[in-house]
Each structure stands twice: as C-alpha cells, then as structure tokens.
Design a protein around this motif. Structure first.
Motif, PDB file in Angstrom:
ATOM      1  N   LEU A 160      -7.360  -3.379   6.067  1.00  9.60           N
ATOM      2  CA  LEU A 160      -7.333  -2.353   7.113  1.00  9.60           C
ATOM      3  C   LEU A 160      -6.212  -1.336   6.865  1.00  9.60           C
ATOM      4  CD1 LEU A 160      -8.031  -4.476  10.325  1.00  9.60           C
ATOM      5  CD2 LEU A 160      -9.554  -2.797   9.263  1.00  9.60           C
ATOM      6  N   GLN A 161      -5.067  -1.812   6.434  1.00  6.91           N
ATOM      7  CA  GLN A 161      -3.977  -0.876   6.150  1.00  6.91           C
ATOM      8  C   GLN A 161      -4.347   0.042   4.984  1.00  6.91           C
ATOM      9  OE1 GLN A 161       0.261  -2.381   6.465  1.00  6.91           O
ATOM     10  NE2 GLN A 161      -0.823  -4.318   6.455  1.00  6.91           N
ATOM     11  N   HIS A 195      -7.015   2.593   6.292  1.00  5.58           N
ATOM     12  CA  HIS A 195      -6.583   3.573   7.288  1.00  5.58           C
ATOM     13  C   HIS A 195      -5.312   4.319   6.890  1.00  5.58           C
ATOM     14  CE1 HIS A 195      -9.413   2.717  10.582  1.00  5.58           C
ATOM     15  NE2 HIS A 195      -9.428   1.495  10.103  1.00  5.58           N
ATOM     16  N   PHE A 196      -4.433   3.650   6.157  1.00  3.94           N
ATOM     17  CA  PHE A 196      -3.115   4.256   5.908  1.00  3.94           C
ATOM     18  C   PHE A 196      -2.826   4.471   4.429  1.00  3.94           C
ATOM     19  CE2 PHE A 196      -2.390   1.095   9.531  1.00  3.94           C
ATOM     20  CZ  PHE A 196      -2.861   1.972  10.488  1.00  3.94           C
ATOM     21  N   ASN A 197      -3.710   4.014   3.558  1.00  2.58           N
ATOM     22  CA  ASN A 197      -3.488   4.095   2.106  1.00  2.58           C
ATOM     23  C   ASN A 197      -2.156   3.466   1.700  1.00  2.58           C
ATOM     24  OD1 ASN A 197      -5.906   5.442   2.059  1.00  2.58           O
ATOM     25  ND2 ASN A 197      -5.146   7.289   1.099  1.00  2.58           N
ATOM     26  N   ALA A 233       2.017  11.180  -0.555  1.00  2.22           N
ATOM     27  CA  ALA A 233       1.516   9.824  -0.282  1.00  2.22           C
ATOM     28  C   ALA A 233       2.641   8.849   0.030  1.00  2.22           C
ATOM     29  CB  ALA A 233       0.706   9.323  -1.475  1.00  2.22           C
ATOM     30  N   PRO A 234       2.450   8.038   1.079  1.00  4.18           N
ATOM     31  CA  PRO A 234       3.461   7.033   1.415  1.00  4.18           C
ATOM     32  C   PRO A 234       3.631   6.033   0.281  1.00  4.18           C
ATOM     33  CG  PRO A 234       1.450   6.704   2.719  1.00  4.18           C
ATOM     34  CD  PRO A 234       1.289   7.993   1.984  1.00  4.18           C
TER      35      PRO A 234
END
Lengths: 488, 488
Positions: free
Chosen positions: B137-138, B141-143, B402-403
């Motif tokens: 899920l991470q 949704h959050f890459n 990008a994080p």
C-alpha cells in the motif's frame, strides 16, 4: 411549524451559553443561481433547517478572515507551520478589483469555486493556490509535498484548475489572470501562473485507482474539462459566501481554531461525514470521547464536520443533512456542550484511501489533533462491477502510514451494527454475529424512501423524520413532474 | 569468425589489466528451459557474444554473496543503511533445503524468478522479501516506505508475488512456503507469510496511470495472475543463476560496490538502458564524465547498466544488446578503463515516472551516487492512443522530487540528435534546429531491419553490425518458419 431551540453548536466565546439561534420559518433562502444541489424552494415539509447566527458580540474576537497573524493552536500546528489565508485585506480590495478587471479571465465551475473557497481559507495549507506542475506531480505520485526546509506535508488530491485551448490562447503571455465565479462575479486573482498539460486519464487512474466510467467527480468535473491545467498563487477578493442560509456553519480553519481555544479544548476529535448521523455513528463519537477522557483529557471537543461541497446525486443534500444533524443534537444523541457542528467546504471525490488523507489533512489545519476513521472512508461501490471500489480496510491502513500525517492521532473505529437483542446500535460482537443487523447507507435510504421505519434505536426519531420528509418531497416532486409530462 | 579481445569491462582488483576474456565460438550456451527471451540457438551470424570470465584470483576478495557483513560504499549508503543479502550461507543450505521440501509450494513464473533474484541481492534494500500489504500500500500510494526509525526509502514499484485461489487453499494455515523456480527447482523459502487481496485494476491504474489494454508487463504478468498476493521474508537457497552465458555480467550490488572500491572511484554515475548504445548516448555519458572531472572528481566511473529482466517483444534481446555494448567499448566509443558493464536483473515495467524511481533507487543500492536521466525514461507509446504514454519531461521531474532519493545526484541530460552538418551525434542546438535529425528507437530498428545504413556517425560500425545481423537472423527465422508452414 416554527421552533426556537437552544443549541450549543457554535460559539465564539468561552462561555457557551445564551446563544442566539434563529429559526428560519420557511423563509425562502437566498440561493445562488449556480448551485444545483441547493434547491430553490423548501422541499421538505416539517421542521425547517435550523440556522445559527454566528455570535459577533463586540467584546469578543470577531473571526475576521483578513487577520494576517498566523493562528497556531496549541493542539496541533497547521501544515507548513502557518495557516494560509488568501483573502485580500479590506484596505487593498478596491485596487485589486481594478487590477483584476483588466486581466484575462478564467471562468470557474461551481466545483472550481468550492476549491477557491477551500484554498483561500487554508484548509490545504501550505498550498497557496491551484497547483503548479511540480505540486501536481508530487500529489499524484507521492500524495505529499516536500517543502523547501525538507519537511513533508500530506497532499493526496490534485487541487487543480482546468482550462480549455481557447482560454489558454486568450491568456497568452499574461502572468496573472482573473477568476470569475459561476454567477459572473470576479472573485480572485491567480498570480505567476503556470499552464501545463492536463492528462486526464493519468490523473484519474492515479487518483481513483480505476478509469472505469461512472466515477461521480470525474463525470462532473474532469471528463468535460479542458486539456490544460493552470496553477498559480491565489488572492481572493473577498471571503467566499454561498448565501444559501448555511454560511454561518462555514467556519474557516482560523475560526475553528479560535473556537477550540475559546472552549479551552485539550483534545479535538474530528468526524468527517457526508451522510445522516445514525446512532452507530453517535455511539462511536461518544465512545471516542469516553476513551479520550480515560486517557486523561479533561475537555475533548467533537468537531462534527459534514462535507459541504459537491456530492453525488443519490447522497442526501447538505441542507437536509444539516437539519438532520441539528435534530441529533436536539434529541441529545450527541452532547451539544462538547460538540461543534461546522461545514467542511471541500467537494467530494469518492476516492477512498487517497481522499481520506485529504479529509484528515484538512482537519489538521482546522486544529483537530484526533481523527476518527471507519470502514471504507470516502468509498463507494465500483461503478461498473458488483463490489466495493476499495478494500474497506485500506482507508485506515493508508491513513495510518501516510506521509505528513504522523502528527495526527488516527482513531480507527470498531464496526457498529444494530443489536437485535438489545434493540440499539452497538459495537459488533462476532461471538453473537447472528444477533446483529448491518444497515447500509443504501438500505437506510430505501427505508426512508419507502416510508418504512428502521428498527427502533437506529436513529433518533427527529433525525429520521427529516430524512423521511426529504424523500417524500422528492417523490412528490417526481410525481408532479410525471403528471406534468403526461398532461403536456 | 572468432575473436579474442582485451576489454576492460569488469575487474575485481584495483589494477584492471590482464583480464581473461574468453570468446564463445558459437558454442551452444546452456540455456534454461524457462526463458523465452534467450534463444536456444545462435541467431546472429557474425561476431558471437563476448563473454567475460569473472576474475577470482585467490589473493583478492572473491565476491561471495553469502558474506553477511554490511557493505557500505563511501560514496552512498544503501537504502536502510545495510545492503540486504538473502542467500542462505552455504553451511546452512542442506538443512534449509530439507525444510523447504516439506513446505507447501508456490510456483514462480520467469518474472517472479527475476524478482527473487532482485530481492535476494539487495537491489530493493531494505525490502527483505515480497511485499506484505503495508509495504504494498505504501508503494502504491506513496512510492516510498517509512522505516521504523522514521526515515523514508523510495519504493515506487510494488514487488509482489501473486497466487491463485487453489494455491492459497493449499497453503492453508502454513506460515512458511517453498518457492519453486520455472524449471522445477526449489529455490527459496518465504517466511512469516501474509496473504492479501490482489486488486489488479487498482494496482495497474496506480502503477501505470492507465488501464488501457496492451501494457507489456500487465499482459505478461498481471492479467493472468492470481487474485491474491503473498508477502513474506525471503531466504534464497543458493545464488540465482541463469546459465545463459551472461551470468558473469550479473554483478550483485555487493560485487559492484567492491568493484567501485577496488577501482578507487570517487564518483559512480549509472546509466540505465534497455536499448543499443548509439553515439548520442555515448556523447552524454562522456560529457557527464567531463562534467564530473570539471567538478573536481578525479576518478569518476561509469556504470553502463543494461536491464536484464523481462522486456517487451520488439525490444532488442539482452544477449544481442550485450554484444552491441561490447562493440561500443571495443570501438573506443566509451572508455573501457573507466566503464563497468553489468546487468541489472530487474524486469521492465514500462511505467515511466513511477519506474524511473525504481531504476534510480536500485542503483543507489549498487553504490552509484550519480544517476543520468533522459527524455521519457521507462516510457513507451500509449498502447491504444497515438501519443507517448507519459509526458516526456515527467520522468526527470518526478525523479528530482521523489521521496527517498534526495541523497542521489540526478543528472538530467540534454537531448542529443544527429547533426547533419557536422555528421555526428551532438547536443541539440535549437538555433539551428533544421540541421538536426532525431532518430527514434523505432526508426533505428527499422534501419537495421531493412538493412539501410543510418547516417554516418550515428553508431559505431561494429555495434551497428550486431543489430543488422540480429534482424537478418530474425528474418531468416521467419522465412524458414513460413517455408516450413508451406511445405507442411
């Protein structure tokens, strides 16, 4: 029928007594022409909507939206550290209006207008306008924005303004544009604009996790939108009003923070909803309060925060919901002393785990440090398949892991259902599963539509009556329309 | 025709001289039965693939994958601080094999097998196995993944293993399973498993930003996959090998880090590619080196890092590309002294801005602290519309924001094109746009297919010949197949 009730919903001072509540006696409300959700006549036949006049006694801080000082609650900082307020101070208004009049214009749809409202009051802090491409891409890919200082804020929905080719051409090389509301008023300036491509398919796929036809926000907003997005810094010429009789419920994040401070809240727990409140909802809100007291908080305040922007056609309209919520407090199902009811002005995306982050993030900005999340938040049925669009558990899982929401206390709730033995809504007990009845939103609406009563204890009688009356009025309307068609 | 060349591609010691290069003289290579991309006979007719025997002189550290000590390059730390290595130490192998044999089994496709390889060597560090739902899920949704210490690592592609209903039922309540490779060998154990729903539509939409039919990875992997995903901790029974004559190019992140150290690199710049190297690519790689020297680096090393896993049918196969890359170094277009060629074992998603993050992140783990990114990385044409699937600029924009990739130096490159005046590949000069010719991958492949020569200076003659021979062999094969059909 006329009522004058004492309801401690909203106060702007620390002693929440002696409020002025005015009941509208079926006065036709001033409705703006552009809001199809707000009907131009009263469509329900019993208790009219209770409207609360915001108390502005001179000795108290009147909640002015043009106050420039940062409002920080001691409970939780707004995202970016400072609450965004984009309404031009009154002293500068005249000159800005003149400036705006000379700029190329962009026309806003009703939902664009709702977003201007949302951005201007700082719900999306630290966002200062419609997204430029770097913000849009971060939102789409990371559900968050990295700030210059390296910190991260949550930003799960693209908050963007679409324009068509013709408008883009008309803007030409102008760096600023004027924004024109749906009723033709000039309402804002967008500065230092950036125009970039609107890849609708990609936006839809990454936001909803599907491109199936029938997504309400997509059909209402995106499908017919232009092929360009325009970002920039927003300046709103004056505070956004809807003149629908509900503006007094539309408290800005700044106003809510002041209210929590004046109530001396030591915890604020927000409940997002777009549906009527049944006793299962009430159970969990009251249970949350109980838990917070157990945790040692002395004065937890509930922010009952119905969504006020666009909702899909079969949802219960805002004015009916507001009346229903009033009844729930009037009937004592929720405690008026510790509850604030206000409208969250965002439009609804029905984008499940992506949207629930927005719902929580906006409440951080409004000063809530606890957020209640249930089963399948912001979810709906899949538009083309016979299943939920989202896994009902994903919303709370995603919320608990979302970047930028670490400072918020997430309160996942247990499922409540109708306990047929004790004849009330109760937390579901799997050991006696057969004694529980799950009443979905669809089932509830069907009860109300057919005039059938739900089981005793499902919803307070006053609140239920509001719904029944609403659906009766719809049928009467439909009947009249059919009769008109037949006689034509 | 047989060649013995001296090529300084890969060394495991600090003096990169006197390497042993063996040329395969059309010996049939040992091919595994499960890799459709690796043909079971030589299909091109001139220079065979140059294979390099990895030098394992005893006095040097032999690159053993079972070394448990964390390998840290001084240039850039692996994500999570420690390079993941999931190959069971040789001493424990026998007992684990026995254990694995008794477990319920999950069969891996060829691409699942590639992912086992990728995970086991730490390319996806700190991921220790196929994703459980919270990681999935991470990623979706959050890459990115948030670690226990609050730090964030990039993780843009879901690295997941799908199983069908029947397999799920067979696993029952077992907490561990054995993974069986495409050729029937037991290759790994997956421990502390978690089985969760595989919502394919949502996975596709959020990963690719479209659900249009015709996405190569989707059609190859996802459409026919099971409705469940199984996550858990991976233990690989022995280092993954393909036995296709290219295993010596498959350096693990640990081996690459050692190699950079032994070369005393003070900067490593990675170039991801899935296409033959033309002189435009070479120009920018050489130009990057020049810029790094100008910045004060004394010994920048280029990691020329072709992707070795699944690619779409019309891409040039890995073995042909590897031969082409060898020619480019042999012809002196790239400097063998400062270049390392190795295979990146990941399968290709063609997921543009989402995938380029994975490509960059994996190279951090391999020790590269600079990453070159060009136009439309990991992009392709839209499968059903006549346009690029992604905005060609989004890849580098998303990468730069990008994080988890903040520590990596992103080097966006200028567009190179064929300069018709100077008859060479050069950086595009908009002031004399008409003198430049853009040669797309499709155009290049068409040249090679039709036997037409590209303009002088587009690619080194040796490299070009490899491509021409490959396409000739394809046509011969097609011709034989047609003849066979006619005579049947």
């Amino acid at each position: 029928m006329s009522l004058t009730i004492k309801l401690h919903l909203i106060t702007s001072h620390s002693h929440h007594l002696n409020l002025n509540f005015h009941t509208l006696n079926h006065h036709p409300t001033k409705f703006t022409s552009f809001n199809p959700n707000i009907r131009s006549k009263s469509i329900y036949h019993s208790d009219p909507l209770v409207s609360i006049v915001y108390n502005t006694k001179p000795r108290m801080h009147s909640p002015s939206r043009s106050v420039q000082a940062p409002i920080k609650s001691s409970l939780i900082d707004p995202d970016g550290g400072k609450l965004v307020d984009l309404v031009i101070p009154e002293s500068e208004r005249a000159s800005r209006v003149l400036e705006a009049q000379a700029l190329p214009k962009v026309s806003l749809s009703k939902i664009d207008f709702e977003w201007v409202h949302v951005i201007s009051e700082g719900w999306a802090s630290p966002l200062k306008g419609f997204m430029r491409e770097d913000e849009y891409l971060q939102s789409l890919h990371f559900n968050s924005l990295r700030m210059k200082d390296g910190s991260v804020v949550n930003m799960s929905l693209p908050i963007v303004l679409a324009i068509d080719d013709e408008t883009k051409e008309r803007i030409g090389s102008s760096t600023n544009v004027g924004l024109v509301g749906p009723n033709g008023d000039l309402i804002a300036i967008l500065r230092s604009i950036e125009i970039y491509k609107h890849n609708k398919e990609e936006r839809i796929a990454r936001t909803w996790g599907t491109t199936a036809p029938g997504l309400p926000y997509v059909e209402e907003v995106i499908t017919s939108a232009g092929n360009w997005l325009i970002g920039g810094d927003l300046e709103v010429l004056e505070p956004i009003k809807y003149n629908d009789g509900l503006d007094n419920y539309r408290l800005s994040p700044q106003q809510l923070r002041k209210e929590f401070d004046s109530r001396q809240a030591d915890a604020v727990f927000a409940f997002q909803l777009r549906n009527p409140v049944h006793n299962g909802h009430a159970l969990l809100m009251n249970d949350t309060r109980r838990r917070l007291l157990e945790m040692g908080y002395k004065n937890p305040i509930l922010l009952l925060h119905p969504l006020g922007g666009f909702t899909k056609a079969d949802d219960v309209p805002l004015d009916v919901r507001m009346e229903q919520h009033s009844k729930v407090l009037e009937d004592g199902i929720l405690d008026p002393e510790t509850t604030i009811v206000a409208i969250f002005p965002s439009p609804m995306h029905y984008a499940g785990p992506t949207e629930v982050q927005w719902h929580a993030k906006a409440r951080i900005n409004a000063g809530a440090n606890f957020y209640i999340v249930g089963r399948d938040p912001a979810g709906m049925g899949h538009p083309t398949e016979n299943r939920d669009l989202y896994d009902p558990d994903h919303g709370k899982k995603v919320l608990s892991m979302a970047p930028g929401l670490e400072k918020l206390n997430i309160l996942p709730f247990r499922v409540a259902a109708y306990d047929t033995v004790h004849k009330k809504m109760a937390f579901f007990d799997p050991s006696r599963a057969k004694e529980f009845l799950f009443i979905s939103g669809t089932k509830m609406r069907n009860f109300a539509k057919t005039g059938e009563n739900p089981p005793d204890g499902f919803m307070c009688p006053g609140g239920w009556k509001v719904l029944v009356n609403y659906y009766e009025s719809l049928q009467t309307e439909e009947g009249s329309q059919q009769a008109a068609v037949l006689s034509a």
